[in-house]
Design a protein around this motif. Structure first.
Motif, mmCIF file in Angstrom:
data_model
loop_
_atom_site.group_PDB
_atom_site.id
_atom_site.type_symbol
_atom_site.label_atom_id
_atom_site.label_comp_id
_atom_site.label_asym_id
_atom_site.label_seq_id
_atom_site.Cartn_x
_atom_site.Cartn_y
_atom_site.Cartn_z
ATOM 1 N N UNK A 9 0.845 -1.195 0.000
ATOM 2 C CA UNK A 9 0.000 0.000 0.000
ATOM 3 C C UNK A 9 0.876 1.239 0.000
ATOM 4 N N UNK A 10 0.807 2.021 -1.078
ATOM 5 C CA UNK A 10 1.504 3.295 -1.007
ATOM 6 C C UNK A 10 0.464 4.399 -1.083
ATOM 7 N N UNK A 11 0.711 5.459 -0.334
ATOM 8 C CA UNK A 11 -0.287 6.505 -0.181
ATOM 9 C C UNK A 11 -0.563 7.186 -1.521
ATOM 10 N N UNK A 12 -1.853 7.289 -1.908
ATOM 11 C CA UNK A 12 -2.162 7.890 -3.203
ATOM 12 C C UNK A 12 -1.898 9.401 -3.249
ATOM 13 N N UNK A 13 -1.647 10.028 -2.107
ATOM 14 C CA UNK A 13 -1.340 11.462 -2.142
ATOM 15 C C UNK A 13 0.164 11.715 -2.078
ATOM 16 N N UNK A 14 0.865 11.112 -1.083
ATOM 17 C CA UNK A 14 2.284 11.451 -0.922
ATOM 18 C C UNK A 14 3.218 10.325 -1.359
ATOM 19 N N UNK A 15 2.655 9.152 -1.672
ATOM 20 C CA UNK A 15 3.494 8.039 -2.113
ATOM 21 C C UNK A 15 4.167 7.303 -0.968
ATOM 22 N N UNK A 16 3.961 7.770 0.251
ATOM 23 C CA UNK A 16 4.573 7.124 1.419
ATOM 24 C C UNK A 16 4.066 5.701 1.586
ATOM 25 N N UNK A 17 4.880 4.828 2.159
ATOM 26 C CA UNK A 17 4.465 3.431 2.296
ATOM 27 C C UNK A 17 4.137 3.053 3.745
ATOM 28 N N UNK A 34 -6.588 2.538 5.707
ATOM 29 C CA UNK A 34 -5.253 2.742 6.267
ATOM 30 C C UNK A 34 -4.990 4.237 6.387
ATOM 31 N N UNK A 35 -4.183 4.589 7.397
ATOM 32 C CA UNK A 35 -3.835 6.000 7.571
ATOM 33 C C UNK A 35 -2.336 6.181 7.306
ATOM 34 N N UNK A 36 -2.011 7.028 6.349
ATOM 35 C CA UNK A 36 -0.613 7.251 5.952
ATOM 36 C C UNK A 36 0.166 7.883 7.110
ATOM 37 N N UNK A 37 1.326 7.300 7.422
ATOM 38 C CA UNK A 37 2.141 7.826 8.522
ATOM 39 C C UNK A 37 2.773 9.167 8.147
ATOM 40 N N UNK A 38 2.912 9.418 6.848
ATOM 41 C CA UNK A 38 3.583 10.650 6.438
ATOM 42 C C UNK A 38 2.599 11.819 6.328
ATOM 43 N N UNK A 39 1.524 11.674 5.533
ATOM 44 C CA UNK A 39 0.637 12.832 5.311
ATOM 45 C C UNK A 39 -0.685 12.714 6.059
#
Ligand SMILES: [Zn+2]
Length: 323
Positions: A9-17, A34-39
């Motif tokens: 799963x990579x974040x569709x906004x920031x690409x973070x994994x 899922x909640x992105x740890x980066x954004x």
């Protein structure tokens, strides 16, 4: 709250994994929220197949299959569209365009197209609505020259830069990849043209309640906060004009009814009886927070004049930068 690093799963906004899993999406049980740890974006992974989503919107989404709409439905949608139009007019200058051609994505019963039809410089009016029932209702309400199309939005269906204004009321939260969608939308908007969106303003607490209650019928793939909505727009190349929260306070409304807690309610009932004996007839324990169901949610906006800074909806207006 495990942080999964390097998952598929990579974040569709920031690409973070890196992300935390909030639990299965009740409408799409094979996928997790899922909640992105980066954004911080809360999104659904994996995104259900496009054909499945398209079919859902044609056949089963909320009220589409009902023959009769609830009495508040039409006045609510029209009142909301009028408020949305005011928001756009207040925070932009539509008079700079010779003609304002409008594309409304997810046009439902046509309330937004109707609202923008009487601009003095109104141009083409185009709506996309997958549900044939809703499209038929809209057809009777919008000006005869408006074009109503079925299916889902795709940039291939329109000429590049052919609209001055694209609108989407409660649409973006149903999309799998917001940056791709917003980029595709931008290609249909002329430089200097505008995008108006309204989405539910979520919190992680609210999403966790939806997951815990297995609350179905929202069919949301994305759960936005102000920051993540703006990050998605920015990543797709849009320039922010204005953003604001509207509606009743997020703290006072939930789509999920309070969870039944038998022992707790027994204690609460006893406390209320005790308070009555003391003459405090109106006393209610603080935990008896007002909550409502999705069906009731539709009626809130029609009659509520509340517009709290932490309201349950976000409205945003963005501009396609002039080249
Ligand atoms: Zn992210």
């Amino acid at each position: 709250m495990a942080v999964t690093e390097g998952s598929a799963a990579s974040c569709p906004v920031c690409g973070g994994s890196g992300h935390r899993t909030l639990g299965p999406n009740p409408d799409y049980p094979d996928s997790e929220i899922v909640r992105c740890s980066a954004c911080g974006l809360m999104s659904t992974f994996p995104v259900p197949p496009q054909e499945e989503l398209a079919e859902d919107y044609e056949t089963s989404y909320v009220l589409h299959h009902h023959d009769e709409l609830p009495p508040h439905y039409v006045p609510h949608k029209d009142a909301r569209a009028a408020a949305q139009r005011s928001f756009v007019v207040e925070h932009s200058d539509l008079s700079v365009f010779d003609r304002v051609s409008v594309l409304d994505i997810g046009s439902g019963i046509g309330s937004l197209l109707k609202a923008f039809a009487d601009l003095p410089n109104a141009g083409d009016l185009v709506g996309i609505e997958p549900s044939p029932t809703m499209r038929a209702r809209a057809q009777q309400r919008v000006p005869p020259e408006a074009r109503l199309l079925g299916g889902l939005f795709s940039p291939n269906r329109f000429e590049e830069a052919s609209f001055e204004l694209v609108t989407g009321s409660h649409v973006l939260e149903h999309v799998g990849d917001p940056v791709r969608f917003l980029g595709d939308v931008r290609s249909t908007v002329r430089p200097g043209g505008l995008l108006f969106l309204e989405v539910p303003r979520e919190t992680e607490h609210e999403v966790r309640r939806i997951v815990a209650a297995r609350h179905q019928g929202l069919m949301h793939l994305l759960f936005f906060e102000r920051e993540t909505l703006l990050a998605a727009l920015h990543a797709a190349g849009w320039e922010l004009c204005h953003v604001a929260a509207f509606g009743p306070s997020r703290d006072s409304f939930s789509v999920v009814p309070p969870s039944p807690r038998p022992s707790g309610s027994r204690i609460r009932r006893r406390a209320v009886r005790f308070a009555r004996r003391l003459g405090l007839a109106k006393w209610r324990p603080r935990s008896a927070k007002r909550s409502t169901t999705s069906a009731e949610m539709g009626s809130i906006g029609a009659f509520s004049t509340e517009n709290e800074p932490d309201g349950i909806w976000l409205r945003v207006l963005a501009r396609n930068p002039a080249r």
